[in-house]
Motif scaffolding. Structure first.
Motif, PDB file in Angstrom:
ATOM      1  N   ALA A   1       0.805  -1.224   0.000  1.00  0.00           N
ATOM      2  CA  ALA A   1       0.000   0.000   0.000  1.00  0.00           C
ATOM      3  C   ALA A   1       0.835   1.269   0.000  1.00  0.00           C
ATOM      4  N   ILE A   2       1.953   1.290   0.747  1.00  0.00           N
ATOM      5  CA  ILE A   2       2.686   2.556   0.872  1.00  0.00           C
ATOM      6  C   ILE A   2       3.375   2.960  -0.428  1.00  0.00           C
ATOM      7  N   PRO A   3       4.135   2.059  -1.077  1.00  0.00           N
ATOM      8  CA  PRO A   3       4.696   2.471  -2.370  1.00  0.00           C
ATOM      9  C   PRO A   3       3.606   2.810  -3.392  1.00  0.00           C
ATOM     10  N   PHE A   4       2.530   2.045  -3.353  1.00  0.00           N
ATOM     11  CA  PHE A   4       1.408   2.275  -4.258  1.00  0.00           C
ATOM     12  C   PHE A   4       0.838   3.680  -4.049  1.00  0.00           C
ATOM     13  N   GLY A   5       0.581   4.023  -2.801  1.00  0.00           N
ATOM     14  CA  GLY A   5       0.013   5.330  -2.487  1.00  0.00           C
ATOM     15  C   GLY A   5       0.953   6.463  -2.877  1.00  0.00           C
ATOM     16  N   ILE A   6       2.264   6.275  -2.628  1.00  0.00           N
ATOM     17  CA  ILE A   6       3.232   7.320  -2.967  1.00  0.00           C
ATOM     18  C   ILE A   6       3.271   7.522  -4.480  1.00  0.00           C
ATOM     19  N   LEU A   7       3.375   6.413  -5.226  1.00  0.00           N
ATOM     20  CA  LEU A   7       3.443   6.521  -6.683  1.00  0.00           C
ATOM     21  C   LEU A   7       2.185   7.175  -7.242  1.00  0.00           C
ATOM     22  N   ALA A   8       1.032   6.789  -6.693  1.00  0.00           N
ATOM     23  CA  ALA A   8      -0.219   7.360  -7.178  1.00  0.00           C
ATOM     24  C   ALA A   8      -0.257   8.865  -6.938  1.00  0.00           C
TER      25      ALA A   8
ATOM     26  N   PHE B   1      -1.459   5.700 -14.795  1.00  0.00           N
ATOM     27  CA  PHE B   1      -1.919   4.311 -14.716  1.00  0.00           C
ATOM     28  C   PHE B   1      -1.885   3.818 -13.275  1.00  0.00           C
ATOM     29  N   VAL B   2      -0.788   4.130 -12.572  1.00  0.00           N
ATOM     30  CA  VAL B   2      -0.643   3.680 -11.185  1.00  0.00           C
ATOM     31  C   VAL B   2      -1.766   4.254 -10.320  1.00  0.00           C
ATOM     32  N   ASP B   3      -2.097   5.508 -10.576  1.00  0.00           N
ATOM     33  CA  ASP B   3      -3.143   6.167  -9.806  1.00  0.00           C
ATOM     34  C   ASP B   3      -4.480   5.449 -10.004  1.00  0.00           C
ATOM     35  N   HIS B   4      -4.779   5.137 -11.254  1.00  0.00           N
ATOM     36  CA  HIS B   4      -6.050   4.446 -11.529  1.00  0.00           C
ATOM     37  C   HIS B   4      -6.047   3.053 -10.921  1.00  0.00           C
ATOM     38  N   ALA B   5      -4.902   2.364 -11.039  1.00  0.00           N
ATOM     39  CA  ALA B   5      -4.789   1.025 -10.452  1.00  0.00           C
ATOM     40  C   ALA B   5      -4.995   1.117  -8.948  1.00  0.00           C
ATOM     41  N   CYS B   6      -4.422   2.148  -8.347  1.00  0.00           N
ATOM     42  CA  CYS B   6      -4.538   2.345  -6.904  1.00  0.00           C
ATOM     43  C   CYS B   6      -6.002   2.535  -6.527  1.00  0.00           C
ATOM     44  N   ARG B   7      -6.711   3.339  -7.309  1.00  0.00           N
ATOM     45  CA  ARG B   7      -8.121   3.592  -7.009  1.00  0.00           C
ATOM     46  C   ARG B   7      -8.926   2.298  -7.121  1.00  0.00           C
ATOM     47  N   LEU B   8      -8.616   1.509  -8.167  1.00  0.00           N
ATOM     48  CA  LEU B   8      -9.339   0.255  -8.382  1.00  0.00           C
ATOM     49  C   LEU B   8      -9.139  -0.696  -7.204  1.00  0.00           C
TER      50      LEU B   8
ATOM     51  N   ILE C   1      -4.973   2.005   3.887  1.00  0.00           N
ATOM     52  CA  ILE C   1      -3.597   2.514   3.999  1.00  0.00           C
ATOM     53  C   ILE C   1      -3.182   3.207   2.699  1.00  0.00           C
ATOM     54  N   ALA C   2      -3.472   2.563   1.563  1.00  0.00           N
ATOM     55  CA  ALA C   2      -3.086   3.152   0.282  1.00  0.00           C
ATOM     56  C   ALA C   2      -3.828   4.468   0.057  1.00  0.00           C
ATOM     57  N   ARG C   3      -5.101   4.485   0.385  1.00  0.00           N
ATOM     58  CA  ARG C   3      -5.882   5.709   0.208  1.00  0.00           C
ATOM     59  C   ARG C   3      -5.308   6.837   1.038  1.00  0.00           C
ATOM     60  N   MET C   4      -5.013   6.521   2.293  1.00  0.00           N
ATOM     61  CA  MET C   4      -4.523   7.569   3.187  1.00  0.00           C
ATOM     62  C   MET C   4      -3.136   8.031   2.769  1.00  0.00           C
ATOM     63  N   THR C   5      -2.283   7.082   2.338  1.00  0.00           N
ATOM     64  CA  THR C   5      -0.948   7.472   1.883  1.00  0.00           C
ATOM     65  C   THR C   5      -1.054   8.410   0.688  1.00  0.00           C
ATOM     66  N   ARG C   6      -1.913   8.047  -0.262  1.00  0.00           N
ATOM     67  CA  ARG C   6      -2.065   8.871  -1.457  1.00  0.00           C
ATOM     68  C   ARG C   6      -2.572  10.265  -1.087  1.00  0.00           C
ATOM     69  N   ALA C   7      -3.621  10.299  -0.259  1.00  0.00           N
ATOM     70  CA  ALA C   7      -4.202  11.588   0.107  1.00  0.00           C
ATOM     71  C   ALA C   7      -3.198  12.452   0.864  1.00  0.00           C
TER      72      ALA C   7
ATOM     73  N   TRP D   1      14.589  12.454  -4.630  1.00  0.00           N
ATOM     74  CA  TRP D   1      14.456  11.430  -3.592  1.00  0.00           C
ATOM     75  C   TRP D   1      14.372  12.077  -2.208  1.00  0.00           C
ATOM     76  N   SER D   2      15.261  13.022  -1.979  1.00  0.00           N
ATOM     77  CA  SER D   2      15.295  13.715  -0.702  1.00  0.00           C
ATOM     78  C   SER D   2      13.996  14.499  -0.473  1.00  0.00           C
ATOM     79  N   VAL D   3      13.512  15.162  -1.529  1.00  0.00           N
ATOM     80  CA  VAL D   3      12.251  15.906  -1.417  1.00  0.00           C
ATOM     81  C   VAL D   3      11.116  14.942  -1.097  1.00  0.00           C
ATOM     82  N   LEU D   4      11.105  13.809  -1.814  1.00  0.00           N
ATOM     83  CA  LEU D   4       9.987  12.872  -1.696  1.00  0.00           C
ATOM     84  C   LEU D   4       9.987  12.152  -0.350  1.00  0.00           C
ATOM     85  N   ILE D   5      11.151  11.684   0.071  1.00  0.00           N
ATOM     86  CA  ILE D   5      11.179  10.864   1.286  1.00  0.00           C
ATOM     87  C   ILE D   5      11.416  11.706   2.536  1.00  0.00           C
TER      88      ILE D   5
END
Lengths: 388, 337
Positions: free
Chosen positions: B113-120, B127-134, B218-224, B246-250
């Motif tokens: 869920a966490i990598p999924f949410g971050i990528l989305a 595509f990842v965002d839509h997959a995450c929503r699905l 978890i994925a929803r909350m990570t994305r939001a 990477w530094s900005v993101l993490i």
């Protein structure tokens, strides 16, 4: 868990309300003699502001000639548009100005005039919906608008750095401020991992934060707004940049602290020969701290002149109105003028050549179709068909 | 930080007292006469009354409650009438089975869920965002017993890839010597890789069932949270300072986004404790959930009370852990009450 995640709508800067049109014909005719009476009619309120200027000779003259010789930053024909649901917003058009070495230039205008968008475009941190559609920005041999992202990442924070408004939210809330300074130092090779904490404390001392050793471990929520802005200045100056862009650096700060912050900012810039672009809507601030003023209105640069010239003889009707609308110490509220009308809808497809036309009492028929940009006096640029 | 933990523990004591009162009251008002149930259908009225007396069920409720609390203070949760064992030892012997399942389910869902949410969040509309929503929509709309049965149907019945859903270990394998009670860890410690593989293959489907259930929130909350943080002023500052993506993101974005994610995690874990009961039933898992269900059906009070109490204690400890994590991530949470 029922709330929906926030939509990733292309967030349009709030000041930009809507839509676009064909590129207006902006004829640039530098040095051309003004068609009308050249003797400027001094507008009533300008002298008041002039009084607030520091007495004695102002360095700008020297700085300005240096600027012409080899500018630190030269922006030409910058155009930015934003895609929105309501159409394309032509946020900037034919924006051009230079910042000389060691020069402090003010970029002034009302909300929505495109000051911040200009800065964001130069930094390459425009919102995803925004796009640079034309122009160049020469900075030390690099065109900031066309350089690859990797190159820009090396320039940002090291050669050009930026300070934002509302310093309390501009800092990472869960990272000690010393670490945030160290992050930038380490990233740009200003200090090694081991020396960085000490270098960060040294930077805090330079921005005159008392007890820097203890403050380096503090979090932004433990500091005042002015203190946070000092930290922002420390981050910005940590790698000894050539250019500092300050986007309304005193907004969101206690009034009593604003002057302190500006003194510090410009003092450090002058001391280390850093050029600065100060974005503000405060003309008094611009007159007090800057060498030159670039006035923007609805995404156009309407006037560009050394501070003294601009305040003594504004040539663009908008600048004159703006000066009249600036409160001064000895003017009563009744004397204070306001500018009629508002910014045009920038989504309109039929935007006139001069975007001030709807609010201007000196408009000519020709203002609809063409706009003359000229050097009306030495180093005094104005974009108007019928200047004062 | 230490003061905060002590304060939280003090509050937890009151929650636990409440739980003790409620579980006692609840089990007494449930329909069904325990004495009659255990005496059997052929028992005479006298036999039932005798049993009722020996169980202490004829005493006034207040007295029964006092007895119950006194026993609790001694660490005595009573005896199960069905198994004849002390409830405490029953729960302790079954807890590792539940814990292994739940923790693995949580870990797997986090890892997805966490990598999924971050990528989305980094590429909204991709595509990842839509997959995450699905996946998240599917995760919240499918009840666990349905997901569990579906997985069993597809992977055991049709494809035959998974072993029969009959507990923690195939009947031909023997359980590893108990160290932690977690079969994966114990068999690995014993170097018994055949048992390890057997335990793992039994775990796959129930863990997946729980993971699908848990990863949605978890994925929803990570994305939001990431979307919100990525548009914040301090991320703009980090970008304007030329920090690496990477530094900005993490370091800048994700660490801030973790705050709501950790809060959600606490909630998800408590949902998992509930979902566990159903999943254990579907997969014949010998955990505390299935134990509690069997006891409930048999009107066997003591195990039900013990189970609810154990859950409450776990929940209190979990919330404490979440608070400590929050404090570690966010300095502002350390001083807040």
């Amino acid at each position: 868990m029922s709330e929906r995640p926030p939509r990733a709508d292309p967030a349009v800067p709030p000041q930009l309300t809507p839509a676009g049109g064909p590129a207006a014909d902006l004829a640039v005719e530098p040095g051309e003699a003004p068609p009308l009476d050249t003797a400027p009619t001094p507008p009533g309120t300008a002298p008041n502001l002039l009084d607030s200027l520091p007495p004695g000779p102002i360095p700008p003259a020297a700085a300005f000639s240096a600027a012409q010789a080899e500018p630190c930053l030269a922006v030409r024909d910058l155009a930015v548009s934003f895609r929105t649901r309501g159409g394309t917003v032509k946020a900037l058009e034919q924006v051009g100005f230079t910042v000389g070495r060691g020069e402090i230039v003010a970029l002034v205008g009302e909300s929505g005039s495109g000051k911040s968008v200009t800065a964001y475009a130069l930094m390459g941190i425009l919102d995803a919906a925004g796009e640079v559609t034309a122009g160049t920005a020469q900075f030390g041999g690099t065109d900031l608008l066309h350089a690859p992202e990797r190159t820009l990442r090396g320039i940002r924070g090291r050669d050009i750095s930026m300070i934002f408004q509302n310093p309390r939210t501009a800092l990472n809330p869960i990272r000690p401020v010393g670490k945030q300074i160290a992050d930038v130092l380490i990233r740009h090779g200003g200090a090694g991992r081991r020396e960085a904490p000490a270098a960060a404390i040294e930077m805090l001392r330079r921005v005159r934060i008392t007890d820097p050793e203890r403050r380096a471990r503090a979090y932004p929520y433990e500091m005042s707004g002015g203190m946070c802005q000092r930290v922002m200045i420390a981050i910005a100056l940590a790698c000894r940049p050539k250019l500092l862009i300050a986007d309304e650096p005193t907004t969101g700060i206690d009034v009593t602290t604003q002057a302190v912050i500006m003194d510090l900012l410009t003092g450090l810039a002058r001391e280390s020969g850093v050029s600065a672009l100060v974005i503000t809507h405060d003309l008094a601030l611009a007159s007090e701290y800057c060498d030159r003023v670039v006035v923007m209105h609805a995404g156009h640069v309407v006037e560009d002149a050394p501070v003294r010239d601009l305040f003594a003889h504004p040539r663009h009707p908008y600048t004159a109105r703006l000066l009249a609308a600036t409160p001064t110490g000895h003017a009563s509220l009744a004397d204070l003028a306001s500018i009629p009308g508002s910014l045009p809808d920038l989504r309109r497809p039929d935007l006139p050549a001069c975007r001030y036309i709807g609010r201007c009492d000196r408009a000519l028929d020709s203002c609809q179709v063409s706009l003359q940009r000229r050097e009306i006096a030495p180093s005094h640029l104005v974009a108007c068909n019928n200047p004062l | 930080m230490g003061a905060m933990i002590l304060r939280r523990l003090a509050v937890a004591v009151f929650s636990l007292i409440g739980v003790v009162v409620i579980t006692f009251a609840l089990t007494r008002v449930l329909p069904g006469d325990t004495a009659a149930y255990f005496a059997g259908p052929a028992a005479s009225r006298e036999a039932i009354e005798q049993l009722r007396h020996s169980l202490g069920l004829d005493k006034p409720a207040a007295e029964q409650f006092a007895d119950y609390v006194a026993a609790l203070a001694r660490g005595d949760l009573g005896n199960s009438l069905t198994t004849g064992q002390p409830v405490l030892s029953d729960l302790l012997s079954r807890l590792p089975a539940s814990a292994e399942l739940t923790l693995l389910g949580l870990l797997v869902s986090l890892a997805i869920a966490i990598p999924f949410g971050i990528l989305a969040a980094v590429k909204p509309g991709s595509f990842v965002d839509h997959a995450c929503r699905l996946v998240t929509t599917a995760g919240v709309s499918l009840p666990v017993f349905f997901t569990g049965l579906l997985l069993v149907y597809v992977f055991y019945f049709i494809l035959g890839w998974a072993p029969a859903p009959l507990g923690r270990l195939d009947v031909f394998l023997s359980a590893p010597p108990t160290v932690t009670g977690f079969f994966l860890i114990d068999s690995a410690l014993a170097g018994d890789w055949e048992t390890f593989r057997g335990a793992l293959s039994q775990l796959v489907l129930p863990v997946l069932t729980l993971a699908i259930f848990a990863l949605a929130p978890i994925a929803r909350m990570t994305r939001a949270a990431m979307l919100a943080v990525l548009t914040s002023d301090f991320v703009r500052t980090a970008r304007a300072s030329g920090l690496t993506p990477w530094s900005v993101l993490i370091t800048y974005a994700f660490r801030n986004a973790l705050l709501p994610v950790v809060t959600t995690l606490g909630m998800v874990f408590s949902f998992l404790l509930g979902a566990n009961v159903l999943v254990e039933k579907v997969f014949a898992w010998p955990g505390i959930g299935s134990y509690a269900i069997e006891a409930l059906i048999a009107s066997d009070f003591a195990p039900v009370q013990g189970f609810v109490l154990a859950m409450a204690v776990m929940y209190v400890l979990l919330n404490l852990l979440i608070d400590v994590l929050q404090g570690l991530i966010d300095p502002r949470a350390r001083t807040a009450t």
